[in-house]
Design a protein around this motif. Structure first.
Motif, PDB file in Angstrom:
ATOM      1  N   ASN A   9       0.821  -1.211   0.000  1.00  0.00           N
ATOM      2  CA  ASN A   9       0.000   0.000   0.000  1.00  0.00           C
ATOM      3  C   ASN A   9       0.853   1.258   0.000  1.00  0.00           C
ATOM      4  O   ASN A   9       0.356   2.358   0.213  1.00  0.00           O
ATOM      5  CB  ASN A   9      -0.965  -0.004   1.202  1.00  0.00           C
ATOM      6  N   ARG A  32       0.939  -3.000   6.526  1.00  0.00           N
ATOM      7  CA  ARG A  32       0.483  -2.748   7.897  1.00  0.00           C
ATOM      8  C   ARG A  32      -0.858  -2.038   7.885  1.00  0.00           C
ATOM      9  O   ARG A  32      -1.629  -2.122   8.815  1.00  0.00           O
ATOM     10  CB  ARG A  32       1.486  -1.854   8.638  1.00  0.00           C
ATOM     11  N   LEU A  70       9.305  -2.156   0.313  1.00  0.00           N
ATOM     12  CA  LEU A  70       9.278  -1.580   1.661  1.00  0.00           C
ATOM     13  C   LEU A  70      10.185  -0.371   1.737  1.00  0.00           C
ATOM     14  O   LEU A  70      11.230  -0.327   1.074  1.00  0.00           O
ATOM     15  CB  LEU A  70       9.773  -2.618   2.665  1.00  0.00           C
ATOM     16  N   MET A 141      19.884   0.129   3.973  1.00  0.00           N
ATOM     17  CA  MET A 141      19.720  -0.528   2.656  1.00  0.00           C
ATOM     18  C   MET A 141      20.939  -1.388   2.344  1.00  0.00           C
ATOM     19  O   MET A 141      20.818  -2.483   1.818  1.00  0.00           O
ATOM     20  CB  MET A 141      19.609   0.521   1.563  1.00  0.00           C
TER      21      MET A 141
HETATM   22  N1  LIG Z   1      12.248   8.343  -2.688  1.00  0.00           N
HETATM   23  C1  LIG Z   1      13.259   8.127  -3.511  1.00  0.00           C
HETATM   24  O1  LIG Z   1      13.682   9.018  -4.247  1.00  0.00           O
HETATM   25  C2  LIG Z   1      13.892   6.762  -3.564  1.00  0.00           C
HETATM   26  C3  LIG Z   1      15.023   6.567  -4.360  1.00  0.00           C
HETATM   27  C4  LIG Z   1      15.577   5.300  -4.437  1.00  0.00           C
HETATM   28  C5  LIG Z   1      15.013   4.261  -3.713  1.00  0.00           C
HETATM   29  N2  LIG Z   1      13.925   4.481  -2.934  1.00  0.00           N
HETATM   30  C6  LIG Z   1      13.326   3.338  -2.206  1.00  0.00           C
HETATM   31  O2  LIG Z   1      12.253   2.847  -2.971  1.00  0.00           O
HETATM   32  C7  LIG Z   1      11.353   2.137  -2.110  1.00  0.00           C
HETATM   33  C8  LIG Z   1       9.923   2.537  -2.404  1.00  0.00           C
HETATM   34  O3  LIG Z   1       9.775   3.898  -2.084  1.00  0.00           O
HETATM   35  P1  LIG Z   1       8.317   4.562  -2.069  1.00  0.00           P
HETATM   36  O4  LIG Z   1       8.543   6.027  -1.905  1.00  0.00           O
HETATM   37  O5  LIG Z   1       7.518   4.090  -3.212  1.00  0.00           O
HETATM   38  O6  LIG Z   1       7.661   3.913  -0.784  1.00  0.00           O
HETATM   39  P2  LIG Z   1       7.736   4.386   0.769  1.00  0.00           P
HETATM   40  O7  LIG Z   1       7.059   5.694   0.963  1.00  0.00           O
HETATM   41  O8  LIG Z   1       9.139   4.235   1.226  1.00  0.00           O
HETATM   42  O9  LIG Z   1       6.749   3.311   1.444  1.00  0.00           O
HETATM   43  C9  LIG Z   1       7.051   1.984   1.518  1.00  0.00           C
HETATM   44  C10 LIG Z   1       6.008   1.213   2.277  1.00  0.00           C
HETATM   45  O10 LIG Z   1       6.720   0.413   3.238  1.00  0.00           O
HETATM   46  C11 LIG Z   1       5.803   0.148   4.265  1.00  0.00           C
HETATM   47  N3  LIG Z   1       6.496  -0.250   5.485  1.00  0.00           N
HETATM   48  C12 LIG Z   1       7.508   0.387   6.120  1.00  0.00           C
HETATM   49  N4  LIG Z   1       7.871  -0.307   7.214  1.00  0.00           N
HETATM   50  C13 LIG Z   1       7.061  -1.400   7.254  1.00  0.00           C
HETATM   51  C14 LIG Z   1       6.944  -2.495   8.132  1.00  0.00           C
HETATM   52  N5  LIG Z   1       7.742  -2.623   9.215  1.00  0.00           N
HETATM   53  N6  LIG Z   1       6.024  -3.437   7.860  1.00  0.00           N
HETATM   54  C15 LIG Z   1       5.208  -3.344   6.789  1.00  0.00           C
HETATM   55  N7  LIG Z   1       5.265  -2.304   5.912  1.00  0.00           N
HETATM   56  C16 LIG Z   1       6.180  -1.360   6.157  1.00  0.00           C
HETATM   57  C17 LIG Z   1       5.064   1.428   4.482  1.00  0.00           C
HETATM   58  O11 LIG Z   1       3.835   1.052   5.031  1.00  0.00           O
HETATM   59  P3  LIG Z   1       3.035   1.942   6.087  1.00  0.00           P
HETATM   60  O12 LIG Z   1       2.095   2.738   5.252  1.00  0.00           O
HETATM   61  O13 LIG Z   1       2.370   0.937   6.941  1.00  0.00           O
HETATM   62  O14 LIG Z   1       4.043   2.792   6.836  1.00  0.00           O
HETATM   63  C18 LIG Z   1       4.964   1.980   3.064  1.00  0.00           C
HETATM   64  O15 LIG Z   1       3.712   1.675   2.504  1.00  0.00           O
HETATM   65  C19 LIG Z   1      11.827   2.435  -0.687  1.00  0.00           C
HETATM   66  O16 LIG Z   1      12.607   1.372  -0.220  1.00  0.00           O
HETATM   67  C20 LIG Z   1      12.691   3.659  -0.864  1.00  0.00           C
HETATM   68  O17 LIG Z   1      13.664   3.788   0.150  1.00  0.00           O
HETATM   69  C21 LIG Z   1      13.354   5.705  -2.848  1.00  0.00           C
END
Ligand SMILES: NC(=O)c1ccc[n+]([C@@H]2O[C@H](COP(=O)([O-])OP(=O)(O)OC[C@H]3O[C@@H](n4cnc5c(N)ncnc54)[C@H](OP(=O)(O)O)[C@@H]3O)[C@@H](O)[C@H]2O)c1
Length: 230
Positions: A9, A32, A70, A141
């Motif tokens: 989600n 979650r 995640l 990471m």
């Molecule tokens: N932002 C950037 O520019 C960037 C660049 C490179 C890589 N990334 C990586 O790409 C990935 C995806 O990023 P995104 O921005 O699309 O997603 P995000 O905002 O990082 O959200 C990821 C999801 O992980 C869930 N989560 C976190 N801890 C959890 C746990 N203990 N148990 C179950 N669920 C959990 C969150 O759920 P809840 O809603 O329950 O909190 C959220 O829905 C991440 O790993 C991020 O670090 C991001």
């Protein structure tokens, strides 16, 4: 295939879930907070904290592959979400004999990756945000990557660059280790993962994914990702 999607989600997880369903897979959406994510044909919703071994084990039972999108928010505290969830997911996969894992990491996890974008991105955003503010995230990471590399699974570390929203999949690029580019649309990241599930071009290595066909507006990106995003 029956696929468990962790972070289902979240912003990337929602693309992944929809694209995997559209590709004909059955999806167990692990989250979650299911919010508006409800079961429908092909889609099962499993409520679990990804760092809880028992809950993760139950969510993975009966699946053929695991995709993780995640993520943790950058902050001052140490981050353990990536490494703790990878440890729980790997244990559950080994327990159930599931071999295929694709986990989202970042270009930054490649020690040789350097931004090749506009001056502002290379000399302001990257050093201040990526290398300083988000350092705890990137440190964990790297721990996650190590945990996954040491597993006997058929893993792929998926390394996008700066994420942004774009409504449709573009002609994204992938490359081994990391890709030369500073932005990745979440729709493209999800498409690359669903495709890699079928094609297996990057098994036991890292796959960089970047978007070049469209560029985000930097002001909007900073607002959406840094301020508005909860
Ligand atoms: N932002 C950037 O520019 C960037 C660049 C490179 C890589 N990334 C990586 O790409 C990935 C995806 O990023 P995104 O921005 O699309 O997603 P995000 O905002 O990082 O959200 C990821 C999801 O992980 C869930 N989560 C976190 N801890 C959890 C746990 N203990 N148990 C179950 N669920 C959990 C969150 O759920 P809840 O809603 O329950 O909190 C959220 O829905 C991440 O790993 C991020 O670090 C991001």
């Amino acid at each position: 295939m029956r696929i468990a999607v962790f972070g289902a989600n979240g912003p990337t997880g929602r693309h992944l879930t929809e694209q995997a369903l559209a590709a004909g897979h059955d999806v167990v959406a692990v989250t979650r907070r299911p919010g508006s994510l409800t079961a429908r044909p092909g889609l099962t919703v499993a409520v679990a904290d990804a760092t809880d071994p028992a809950a993760v084990d139950a969510a993975i039972a009966g699946t053929d592959a695991v995709l993780s999108a995640l993520g943790a928010r950058p902050g001052k505290q140490a981050v353990t979400t990536y490494s703790a969830s990878a440890t729980a997911i790997i244990a559950a996969m080994e327990h159930h004999g599931v071999k295929r894992l694709l986990a989202v990491s970042s270009s930054i996890a490649d020690p040789n990756w350097r931004p090749t974008g506009a001056h502002f991105f290379n000399h302001v955003f990257d050093p201040l945000v990526n290398r300083r503010l988000a350092r705890p995230v990137h440190e964990d990471m790297r721990r996650m990557e190590d945990v996954i590399r040491r597993s006997g699974l058929d893993w792929t570390l998926v390394r996008p660059s700066g994420l942004f929203e774009h409504p449709v999949v573009t002609s994204y690029h992938t490359a081994e280790t990391s890709a030369d580019g500073v932005f990745t649309a979440r729709a493209d990241l999800a498409a690359a993962m669903v495709r890699e599930l079928a094609e297996r071009r990057y098994v036991r290595t890292a796959m960089g994914v970047i978007t070049t066909a469209v560029k985000p507006n930097i002001a909007k990106l900073v607002w959406n990702e840094g301020v508005k995003k909860k």
